[in-house]
Design a protein around this motif. Structure first.
Motif: not given
Length: 258
Positions: A17-35
């Motif tokens: 959750e903190q990682k998503f929050a950090e990526l959002r704070r930086l203004g990035l456009d999307f997330v790439e996830v490992p599955l």
């Protein structure tokens, strides 16, 4: 250019959750996830909740198990391929329009390419109704041209190349020249440094010029290989902004309106 980053990019002791929050704070456009097939359904539920909570779409997923398929005993390979296909379908359910499959193609072992091609075809068939792009990334010293040859052998517009600038250096290739030559096949780009080359020392202006002159309409994603990922991704974003390669969406909108 749209810019994202993988959740594995932030390697500090951050919760997901903190990682998503950090990526959002930086203004990035999307997330790439490992599955990973073993826990993909549980992973997917958490990813889906976090993407909604932080208003940050999950656009691409990495199915790393694909790279090992040629090394799986033949009697077990069909099950291994099925797990990869099932994991790719989980990615589709998350909203991903692109699934990354790493390949380690070796000229001296043509059988590897044959195994990859067969599994690749199954992935394309399974995701056909969704229009999902299946993009091969060259890893482990494989040359970009070898991965491009594999992609071309599928003869499917959804079979594309995931171009990794750092992996080029690892393979002894020229990231600028190879990106220019292979750009028509490229769906997405990983921006990172090489084994001994930080991102800031990469030929970013030249890479950006190739993308712009070639009319590249795909996305880029940051990969940071560092024990200080949280700080490093901030630095990486600053470097890309300094070179004019990326702006947060709000700034892009303001510039267009002005």
């Amino acid at each position: 250019m749209l810019l994202g980053a993988g959740t594995d990019t932030i390697t500090d002791d951050y919760t997901l959750e903190q990682k998503f929050a950090e990526l959002r704070r930086l203004g990035l456009d999307f997330v790439e996830v490992p599955l990973r097939s073993a826990d993909a359904p549980a992973q997917a539920e958490l990813f889906r909740e976090l993407a909604a909570a932080h208003e940050l779409p999950i656009a691409s997923a990495v199915v790393a198990e694909f790279v090992r398929l040629p090394d799986v005993p033949e009697a077990e390979r069909a099950d291994a391929v099925r797990r990869v296909v099932d994991t790719a379908e989980v990615a589709v359910g998350l909203g991903c329009d692109l699934v990354l499959v790493p390949v380690r193609v070796k000229a001296e072992e043509p059988r590897r390419a044959e195994v990859y091609a067969k599994a690749y075809a199954e992935l394309l068939a399974a995701t056909e109704r969704h229009g999902t792009v299946i993009a091969a990334e060259f890893v482990g010293g494989a040359l970009p041209s070898a991965a491009a040859e594999l992609v071309g052998s599928l003869d499917d517009p959804r079979a594309r190349l995931f171009f990794d600038t750092g992996n080029c250096l690892y393979a002894g290739a020229d990231p600028v020249a190879d990106l220019r030559a292979l750009l028509p096949l490229v769906a997405q780009v990983h921006l990172k440094g090489g084994p001994d080359t930080p991102l800031a020392a990469m030929p970013l202006r030249e890479l950006g010029a190739v993308l712009e002159s070639g009319g590249f309409a795909g996305r880029c994603a940051l990969e940071i290989e560092s024990p200080k990922g949280r700080l490093s991704i901030r630095d990486a974003v600053s470097v890309l902004r300094m070179y004019g390669l990326w702006q947060p969406s709000q700034e892009r909108s303001e510039r267009s309106a002005g």
